[in-house]
Motif scaffolding. Structure first.
Motif, mmCIF file in Angstrom:
data_model
loop_
_atom_site.group_PDB
_atom_site.id
_atom_site.type_symbol
_atom_site.label_atom_id
_atom_site.label_comp_id
_atom_site.label_asym_id
_atom_site.label_seq_id
_atom_site.Cartn_x
_atom_site.Cartn_y
_atom_site.Cartn_z
ATOM 1 N N ASP A 270 32.531 47.952 37.442
ATOM 2 C CA ASP A 270 33.026 46.880 38.304
ATOM 3 C C ASP A 270 34.419 46.398 37.885
ATOM 4 O O ASP A 270 35.152 45.837 38.707
ATOM 5 N N ASN A 271 34.795 46.655 36.631
ATOM 6 C CA ASN A 271 36.186 46.425 36.259
ATOM 7 C C ASN A 271 37.083 47.428 36.978
ATOM 8 O O ASN A 271 38.150 47.057 37.485
ATOM 9 N N VAL A 272 36.629 48.689 37.026
ATOM 10 C CA VAL A 272 37.416 49.727 37.699
ATOM 11 C C VAL A 272 37.563 49.393 39.190
ATOM 12 O O VAL A 272 38.628 49.578 39.776
ATOM 13 N N ALA A 273 36.498 48.850 39.775
ATOM 14 C CA ALA A 273 36.495 48.586 41.219
ATOM 15 C C ALA A 273 36.911 47.158 41.552
ATOM 16 O O ALA A 273 36.655 46.677 42.659
ATOM 17 N N PHE A 274 37.577 46.502 40.614
ATOM 18 C CA PHE A 274 37.855 45.071 40.783
ATOM 19 C C PHE A 274 38.592 44.754 42.096
ATOM 20 O O PHE A 274 38.288 43.773 42.777
ATOM 21 N N SER A 275 39.539 45.608 42.477
ATOM 22 C CA SER A 275 40.303 45.334 43.710
ATOM 23 C C SER A 275 39.390 45.377 44.936
ATOM 24 O O SER A 275 39.630 44.685 45.926
ATOM 25 N N LEU A 276 38.329 46.201 44.856
ATOM 26 C CA LEU A 276 37.401 46.305 46.002
ATOM 27 C C LEU A 276 36.505 45.081 46.085
ATOM 28 O O LEU A 276 36.083 44.670 47.157
ATOM 29 N N LYS A 277 36.238 44.487 44.892
ATOM 30 C CA LYS A 277 35.467 43.246 44.861
ATOM 31 C C LYS A 277 36.260 42.158 45.607
ATOM 32 O O LYS A 277 35.706 41.427 46.417
ATOM 33 N N LEU A 278 37.557 42.117 45.347
ATOM 34 C CA LEU A 278 38.410 41.129 46.028
ATOM 35 C C LEU A 278 38.424 41.354 47.533
ATOM 36 O O LEU A 278 38.608 40.429 48.305
ATOM 37 N N GLN A 279 38.220 42.634 47.928
ATOM 38 C CA GLN A 279 38.185 42.950 49.369
ATOM 39 C C GLN A 279 36.805 42.731 49.972
ATOM 40 O O GLN A 279 36.580 43.021 51.146
#
Ligand code: ADP
Ligand code: ADP
Length: 228
Positions: free
Chosen positions: A97-106
């Motif tokens: 989820d650190n790697v996908a952090f930008s997707l979390k923001l989206q």
């Protein structure tokens, strides 16, 4: 027009307390094409991070223009991925989820984020560590997470500010080799700040040398090294 252009960049920092101006970058120009790997070399305080931060869109020139793909930089964007000296991971999030952090923001779902992160976790050789937390990672592994996080956004430029400076010699060497391998498959441009001549010669296809303050670019060297 070159893919990245810095045209006659001047950067003055204002010291509000003393009311004085500090010239940090003194008329620097630079042109980079896709696929180039630039190492920006120079002593501490010569303005390397400032120059990198201007390409990232974190800082703006006092005068002069920075363009990427023909467009003037107006702020940070997903087209430019940044990797810092400290990985700056979210300690409460697992690796994936650190790697996908930008997707979390989206607002993407956990399943989508996990699936999107997986190939990049494998690229940086962290398969099996998806569910680990930052506190359980070594310095080198944390930097790998930071690199995967930058790659996930499919940036056309990767900006790296002394990403291996805090690592031990052995890990540093491994990470340098892995970065060269990654670069060979990467279609974009890498700009890598370092004060190590050795590191620049291992990594770069082009080396820009900045002098002590105020930062000026004195040399631009093209390196035509055979790649492993
Ligand atoms: P380098 O990355 O080469 O070590 P920097 O770009 O960090 O150099 O800094 C260049 C000069 O600009 C230094 O003298 C630094 O203290 C100054 N500087 C950098 N950022 C700021 C800032 N936000 N405010 C004031 N001075 C700054
Ligand atoms: P480095 O030398 O590794 O680039 P510094 O410790 O010089 O790092 O700077 C870290 C950050 O602090 C930089 O990104 C810069 O923006 C900021 N900074 C540096 N010097 C100053 C300063 N004199 N005043 C305010 N901010 C600064």
């Amino acid at each position: 027009m070159a893919f990245i252009e810095l045209n006659d960049i001047v950067k003055v920092f204002k010291d509000r307390k003393r009311g004085t101006d500090m010239l940090a970058i003194d008329h620097v120009s630079l042109r980079l094409e896709k696929k180039e790997f630039l190492c920006l070399l120079g002593p501490s305080g010569c303005g390397k991070s400032t120059l990198l931060n201007m390409i990232a869109g974190f800082e703006f020139p006092t005068s002069g223009v920075v363009t990427v793909a023909g467009k003037p930089i107006t702020g940070p964007g997903a087209d430019r991925g940044m990797v810092f000296q400290q990985a700056n991971l979210m300690p409460w999030l697992p690796v994936w989820d650190n790697v996908a952090f930008s997707l979390k923001l989206q607002g993407k779902s956990a399943a989508e984020r996990r699936a999107a992160a997986q190939p990049f976790i494998e690229t940086v050789k962290l398969k099996g560590f998806e569910n680990h937390y930052p506190s359980e990672l070594s310095g080198g592994m944390a930097q790998r997470v930071g690199i995967a996080r930058a790659l996930l956004q499919n940036p056309s430029v990767i900006l790296m500010d002394e990403p291996f400076a805090a690592l031990d010699a052995q890990t540093k060497m491994e990470m340098q080799e892995e970065l060269v391998a990654l670069w060979q498959r990467y279609e974009g441009t890498i700009v890598f700040v370092t004060h190590s001549v050795d590191e620049a010669l291992i990594l770069a296809t082009k080396v820009a040398v900045m002098t002590h303050r105020p930062g000026r670019m004195r040399e631009l060297i093209d390196i035509d090294l055979p790649r492993p």
